[in-house]
Design an enzyme around this catalytic site. Structure first.
Site, PDB file in Angstrom:
ATOM      1  N   HIS A 139      -0.804  -0.057 -10.059  1.00  0.00           N
ATOM      2  CA  HIS A 139      -1.419  -1.049  -9.154  1.00  0.00           C
ATOM      3  C   HIS A 139      -1.950  -2.273  -9.927  1.00  0.00           C
ATOM      4  O   HIS A 139      -3.157  -2.528  -9.955  1.00  0.00           O
ATOM      5  CB  HIS A 139      -2.537  -0.416  -8.327  1.00  0.00           C
ATOM      6  N   GLU A 151      -3.271   7.093  -4.631  1.00  0.00           N
ATOM      7  CA  GLU A 151      -3.625   6.550  -5.939  1.00  0.00           C
ATOM      8  C   GLU A 151      -5.131   6.646  -6.191  1.00  0.00           C
ATOM      9  O   GLU A 151      -5.913   6.611  -5.236  1.00  0.00           O
ATOM     10  CB  GLU A 151      -3.139   5.101  -6.067  1.00  0.00           C
ATOM     11  N   ARG A 202       0.863  -1.177   0.000  1.00  0.00           N
ATOM     12  CA  ARG A 202       0.000   0.000   0.000  1.00  0.00           C
ATOM     13  C   ARG A 202       0.902   1.230   0.000  1.00  0.00           C
ATOM     14  O   ARG A 202       1.909   1.278   0.726  1.00  0.00           O
ATOM     15  CB  ARG A 202      -0.896   0.027   1.254  1.00  0.00           C
TER      16      ARG A 202
HETATM   17  C1  8YV Z   1      -6.242  -5.302  -5.975  1.00  0.00           C
HETATM   18  C2  8YV Z   1      -4.963  -5.489  -3.805  1.00  0.00           C
HETATM   19  O1  8YV Z   1      -5.644  -4.317  -6.724  1.00  0.00           O
HETATM   20  O2  8YV Z   1      -5.741  -7.525  -2.928  1.00  0.00           O
HETATM   21  C3  8YV Z   1      -5.349  -6.393  -2.701  1.00  0.00           C
HETATM   22  O3  8YV Z   1      -5.231  -5.987  -1.539  1.00  0.00           O
HETATM   23  O4  8YV Z   1      -4.467  -4.442  -3.602  1.00  0.00           O
HETATM   24  C4  8YV Z   1      -5.143  -5.921  -5.209  1.00  0.00           C
HETATM   25  O5  8YV Z   1      -5.148  -7.267  -5.362  1.00  0.00           O
HETATM   26  C5  8YV Z   1      -7.399  -4.661  -5.331  1.00  0.00           C
HETATM   27  O6  8YV Z   1      -8.059  -5.521  -4.482  1.00  0.00           O
HETATM   28  C6  8YV Z   1      -8.326  -4.173  -6.439  1.00  0.00           C
HETATM   29  O7  8YV Z   1      -9.555  -3.908  -6.003  1.00  0.00           O
END
Ligand code: 8YV
Length: 320
Positions: free
Chosen positions: A279, A261, A232
């Site tokens: 991302h 973001e 993150r």
């Molecule tokens: C996805 C993520 O981009 O699982 C997560 O925590 O950050 C990623 O796999 C996100 O969930 C998209 O909605």
């Protein structure tokens, strides 16, 4: 009796709605002309929430007193206050496991791109500089014989460790407490940063990890240091990172996530030693479909048995 009512506050992967078809009545809140009126009218009927990114905190749940499950898409659930949910008897689920390999692959690709400047080298070719200006300059950094410090050795961190060791990279890690693994454990992040040259960030986001990687950690990492973040953006003090990249306090950074973001710090866009991805850690059709299917499984098992399959740690005591 009618079907149980599930709330979807915002758009999600289409396999979620498809998988829930026949199991519940789904309220697609973002399609409603007056969402607040719908929430007020259905507040005693909505028993579960399926969410892909909506911030859900205590006051949000107070508007939905019948809700007992929040099924979240993604392994990270920092947009959901799981403690406030537990205080209200609401179980939160996430989607662990099914994306580990995909995110670890992305981390490895981003590491290679950053260490060997592959994106910059490709732009050099596309800009016609190869024929005109000769070979792309040799990169100072190499993958081989480096030391990597993993910040947050969980499932994805382990999958990354498995991938980098064949490159001759030695792995160390910093977690709140040591794990039963052979890698060197550092109780102090600054001390780990001082001893490694690649800092791989895989720790969950949220208040407890905000700006864990700050100016002091970056300084300790040093002028050969490389930061890779697939977790993150909030874990890193982005302004401190920009300053460290600009002053060559560290060598380079590869980032798949950003503090605000999809907005990216404008200075990052111009820094030559930053490799930036939008991302895409888990962003393949098979993996996102597997994540969506796990959201569906959590909802349907909850609706039929009361016990969802992948509750987050803050919720598990509610299921004992
Ligand atoms: C996805 C993520 O981009 O699982 C997560 O925590 O950050 C990623 O796999 C996100 O969930 C998209 O909605």
């Amino acid at each position: 009796m009618g079907l149980p009512v599930v709330l979807m506050p915002g758009p999600m992967h289409e396999a979620v709605a498809a998988g829930l078809d026949g199991h519940c009545e789904l309220i697609r809140l973002w399609e409603e002309s007056d969402p607040d009126a719908v929430l007020a009218a259905r507040r005693d009927e909505i028993v579960a929430v399926a969410t892909g990114g909506t911030a859900i905190d205590g006051p949000y749940l107070d508007r939905l007193p019948a809700v007992r499950l929040v099924a979240s898409f993604g392994v990270g659930y920092d947009r959901i206050d799981a403690t406030a949910a537990a205080e209200r008897g609401v179980v939160v689920t996430n989607t662990p496991g099914v994306l580990d390999d995909e995110v670890a692959d992305t981390a490895l690709g981003l590491l290679l791109m950053t260490v060997r400047e592959l994106g910059q080298a490709e732009r050099y070719l596309r800009d016609g500089k190869w024929a005109g200006g000769g070979p792309y300059p040799l990169t100072r950094a190499t993958m081989h014989g480096r030391r990597m410090g993993i910040l947050g050795l969980g499932r994805i961190g382990q999958a990354i460790a498995d991938r980098v060791q064949p490159f001759g990279i030695t792995v160390a890690y910093h977690n709140r407490s040591p794990k039963d693994v052979e890698y060197q454990y550092y109780p102090s992040l600054v001390e780990m940063a001082a001893d490694v040259d690649i800092l791989m960030i895989v720790i969950p986001g949220g208040d407890t990890t905000r700006h864990l990687v700050n100016a002091e950690v970056l300084k300790a990492l040093g002028p050969d240091g490389i930061v890779i973040n697939v977790a993150r953006g909030t874990v890193v003090d982005e302004q401190a990172l920009v300053d460290a990249l600009r002053t060559n306090t560290i060598h380079a950074a590869g980032l798949d996530v950003f503090e605000h973001e999809p907005k990216v710090h404008p200075d990052l866009l111009t820094l030559p030693n930053a490799v930036l991805l939008p991302h895409v850690g888990s962003a393949t059709i098979p993996t996102r479909t597997a994540m969506a299917n796990l959201v569906v499984q959590n909802l349907t098992t909850y609706l039929t048995t009361g016990a969802p399959v992948t509750p987050v740690p803050e919720s598990t005591h509610l299921l004992d």
